[in-house]
Design a protein around this motif. Structure first.
Motif, PDB file in Angstrom:
ATOM      1  N   VAL A  66      36.313  31.526  39.054  1.00  0.00           N
ATOM      2  CA  VAL A  66      36.637  32.559  37.910  1.00  0.00           C
ATOM      3  C   VAL A  66      36.186  33.906  38.326  1.00  0.00           C
ATOM      4  O   VAL A  66      36.800  35.031  37.834  1.00  0.00           O
ATOM      5  N   LYS A  67      34.846  34.118  38.945  1.00  0.00           N
ATOM      6  CA  LYS A  67      34.575  35.217  39.450  1.00  0.00           C
ATOM      7  C   LYS A  67      35.565  36.276  40.458  1.00  0.00           C
ATOM      8  O   LYS A  67      35.826  37.259  40.260  1.00  0.00           O
ATOM      9  N   THR A  68      36.343  35.323  41.263  1.00  0.00           N
ATOM     10  CA  THR A  68      37.215  35.898  42.056  1.00  0.00           C
ATOM     11  C   THR A  68      38.701  36.191  41.236  1.00  0.00           C
ATOM     12  O   THR A  68      39.220  37.108  41.424  1.00  0.00           O
ATOM     13  N   LYS A  69      38.883  35.200  40.298  1.00  0.00           N
ATOM     14  CA  LYS A  69      39.948  35.385  39.643  1.00  0.00           C
ATOM     15  C   LYS A  69      40.266  36.484  38.493  1.00  0.00           C
ATOM     16  O   LYS A  69      40.963  37.149  38.414  1.00  0.00           O
ATOM     17  N   TYR A  70      39.077  36.665  37.988  1.00  0.00           N
ATOM     18  CA  TYR A  70      38.740  37.760  36.982  1.00  0.00           C
ATOM     19  C   TYR A  70      37.541  38.726  37.231  1.00  0.00           C
ATOM     20  O   TYR A  70      36.482  38.614  36.746  1.00  0.00           O
ATOM     21  N   PRO A  71      37.841  39.561  38.174  1.00  0.00           N
ATOM     22  CA  PRO A  71      36.551  40.239  38.833  1.00  0.00           C
ATOM     23  C   PRO A  71      35.912  41.251  37.818  1.00  0.00           C
ATOM     24  O   PRO A  71      34.829  41.770  37.948  1.00  0.00           O
ATOM     25  N   ASN A  72      36.854  41.764  36.675  1.00  0.00           N
ATOM     26  CA  ASN A  72      36.373  42.624  35.820  1.00  0.00           C
ATOM     27  C   ASN A  72      35.376  42.108  34.717  1.00  0.00           C
ATOM     28  O   ASN A  72      34.931  42.790  34.024  1.00  0.00           O
TER      29      ASN A  72
END
Ligand code: BEZ
Length: 257
Positions: A73-79
């Motif tokens: 999820v850190k890569t998928k939703y970097p914001n």
């Protein structure tokens, strides 16, 4: 959120178990997030719901006990911000306005510790909006798994406790004992269509209930899964589709002390 002993297959989860987060969208409507609100998504899994909530302008932080999920999820939703943390023992420096949790708290066998952690991390007047498996959840599947394991001599496996499915009275009593005022509590049937028309129940057990099968040889496990799927067919196979007999508990409560 995952059970500690299950090997979590992120890909299988995303492909075949999308219903977990799809049903969560209804809970977001009840959450009704507001711009500026600071919200914790407890057990954020694949992150879709945290992302959805953040569209309201609320600041969302997600936690999950699975390293694999958080890495994804850190890569998928970097914001958005995500952390690996355990639901029954987590601590942030700043308290939240709201804690949201969908389809997770049944993995926390020690439900009271999760409630204590939620209380510690909320402002006074802050709310929890949570939904998970309640008393009687997936009863048909569990009964058949336990019965089949017992019949084949796997008594210890059959007694494995994987999930916490409390009744309304049990859960609301623990909330009240730990500084919450309960505003809404509902236990309801939510039969859930499974993705695969052929192996629906077998896939579901593989994904979520693999802890029942520790140390059972894979051929034997396959035979047990086949037998369980056949045994529950009468109740769980409806008009050509497999359903899991989900029963949810939905709770809205406020921290008063
Ligand atoms: C549930 O969402 O109710 C659930 C999911 C996996 C295992 C047990 C229950």
């Amino acid at each position: 959120m995952k059970p500690e002993t299950n090997t979590w297959n992120v890909d299988l989860y995303n492909k075949k178990h999308a219903f977990v987060y799809q049903h969560g969208e209804e809970l977001i409507k009840i959450l009704n997030p507001k711009k500026g609100e600071i919200i914790l998504d407890l057990g954020c899994g694949s992150g879709q719901l945290a992302n959805e909530i953040s569209k309201s302008g609320a600041e969302v932080i997600g936690i999950d006990s699975s390293n694999e999920m958080i890495a994804e999820v850190k890569t998928k939703y970097p914001n958005l911000q995500f952390f690996v943390k355990n639901a029954s023992n987590f601590q942030f420096k700043k308290p939240f306005d709201t804690i949201f949790s969908n389809a997770v708290l049944h993995w926390v066998i020690d439900g009271e510790n999760a409630i204590l952690s939620m209380n510690k991390n909320l402002k006074i007047g802050g709310r929890i909006v949570v939904e998970f498996g309640g008393k009687g959840n997936v009863k048909t599947i569990i009964r058949s798994v336990k019965k089949t394991l017992n019949e084949r001599g796997y008594m210890k496996n059959s007694n494995t406790q994987i999930w916490y499915f409390p009744s309304i009275s049990e859960y609301t009593s623990i909330l009240e004992k730990n500084g919450f005022e309960v505003e809404y509590a509902h236990l309801y049937d939510r039969p859930t269509e499974l993705a695969d028309n052929e192996n629906g129940i077998k896939d579901w057990i593989e994904m979520f209930g693999s802890s029942f099968f520790s140390d059972i040889p894979s051929q034997e496990k396959s035979a047990i899964l086949e037998e369980v799927q056949n045994n529950v067919k009468e109740k769980c196979f409806i008009n050509g589709k497999w359903y899991a007999d989900y029963k949810r508990i939905r709770i809205l409560a406020r921290k008063v002390k």
